[in-house]
Design an enzyme around this catalytic site. Structure first.
Site, mmCIF file in Angstrom:
data_model
loop_
_atom_site.group_PDB
_atom_site.id
_atom_site.type_symbol
_atom_site.label_atom_id
_atom_site.label_comp_id
_atom_site.label_asym_id
_atom_site.label_seq_id
_atom_site.Cartn_x
_atom_site.Cartn_y
_atom_site.Cartn_z
ATOM 1 N N ASP A 35 -58.221 39.696 27.896
ATOM 2 C CA ASP A 35 -58.234 38.313 27.367
ATOM 3 C C ASP A 35 -58.415 38.196 25.854
ATOM 4 O O ASP A 35 -59.077 37.253 25.383
ATOM 5 C CB ASP A 35 -59.319 37.492 28.071
ATOM 6 C CG ASP A 35 -59.050 37.290 29.553
ATOM 7 O OD1 ASP A 35 -58.114 37.922 30.088
ATOM 8 O OD2 ASP A 35 -59.789 36.507 30.180
ATOM 9 N N LYS A 118 -53.620 36.249 34.687
ATOM 10 C CA LYS A 118 -54.606 36.118 35.759
ATOM 11 C C LYS A 118 -55.173 34.705 35.820
ATOM 12 O O LYS A 118 -55.398 34.079 34.786
ATOM 13 C CB LYS A 118 -55.738 37.139 35.541
ATOM 14 C CG LYS A 118 -56.553 36.919 34.277
ATOM 15 C CD LYS A 118 -57.601 37.995 34.152
ATOM 16 C CE LYS A 118 -58.635 37.760 33.076
ATOM 17 N NZ LYS A 118 -59.243 36.448 32.980
ATOM 18 N N CYS A 151 -65.106 37.794 32.073
ATOM 19 C CA CYS A 151 -63.898 38.472 32.562
ATOM 20 C C CYS A 151 -63.987 39.991 32.441
ATOM 21 O O CYS A 151 -63.425 40.710 33.278
ATOM 22 C CB CYS A 151 -62.672 37.916 31.854
ATOM 23 S SG CYS A 151 -62.390 36.177 32.275
#
Ligand code: ZN
Length: 213
Positions: A35, A118, A151
């Site tokens: 991310d 995702k 995450c």
């Protein structure tokens, strides 16, 4: 009614080990970059994590090492529809197709890199990540990126539950609060039995052949 309480008791972080040196084998290792998108990394991003920018050099160093040895580089990209229920928790972020969802230009993926979009914290949930890794006979993941306790932790934990060995360089992950950073390290080391190290501590054994292209 909301009741907010504050716990003023200072807690010591239980000790964990940061290994000075960790060897990984090119044929069975992948680098995961979680991310590192404009909404998290850029100061103008919707959920900017200021310390994420400081991890860019460490992640670049690992990406260079990976590319030099043919180690697959896998990016995850938080990717939400405009009406995603997660926005009730975090506000609007990483909306599909927007600038905020793009991977930071400081770490833009190259040809041959894998990008996994995702819907939630765990990059294995609802994605082809496990398929991509198993297809390449990967058993070890170097997990970097942001946010450490969200995450990164959920992806590292989910990997560990699937029996991947996880290596997390402490200078290549970032969180909003030092508490969150330390909580993530504790869970990675204690609960998921991952290896903590620093980015410059990761090396490929001398004489190990690069992964066949
Ligand atoms: Zn999200």
């Amino acid at each position: 009614m909301n009741i907010r309480t504050r716990n003023d008791r200072a807690l010591e972080v239980p000790p964990y080990t940061v290994e000075p040196r960790v060897q990984v084998r090119p044929g069975t290792t992948a680098l995961i970059i979680v991310d590192m998108q404009n909404d998290f990394v850029d100061p103008q991003g919707r959920l900017s994590v200021p310390s994420a920018r400081e991890t860019v050099p460490a992640i670049r160093r690992l990406r260079d090492l990976a590319r030099a040895h043919g180690i697959p580089v896998v990016y995850t990209q938080d990717w939400h529809r405009p009406d995603d229920p997660e926005f009730a928790l975090w506000g609007v972020h990483a909306v599909e197709g927007t600038w905020g969802a793009e991977i930071s230009p400081d770490l833009a993926p190259g040809p041959g890199d894998v990008v996994i979009r995702k819907p939630r914290y765990d990059a294995f949930y609802g994605t082809a990540l496990e398929h991509e890794l198993r297809q390449r006979q990967i058993d070890t993941l170097i997990v970097t990126g942001t946010v450490s306790n969200i995450c990164v932790l959920h992806t590292a934990g989910s990997a560990a539950l699937r029996w991947f060995r996880i290596v997390v360089p402490v200078d290549a992950v970032s969180a909003l609060e030092e508490f969150d950073q330390q909580a993530a390290f504790r869970q990675i080391a204690f609960l998921y039995r991952g290896t903590l190290t620093r980015s410059e501590g990761i090396a490929v054994p001398a004489g190990d052949p690069p992964r066949p292209g």
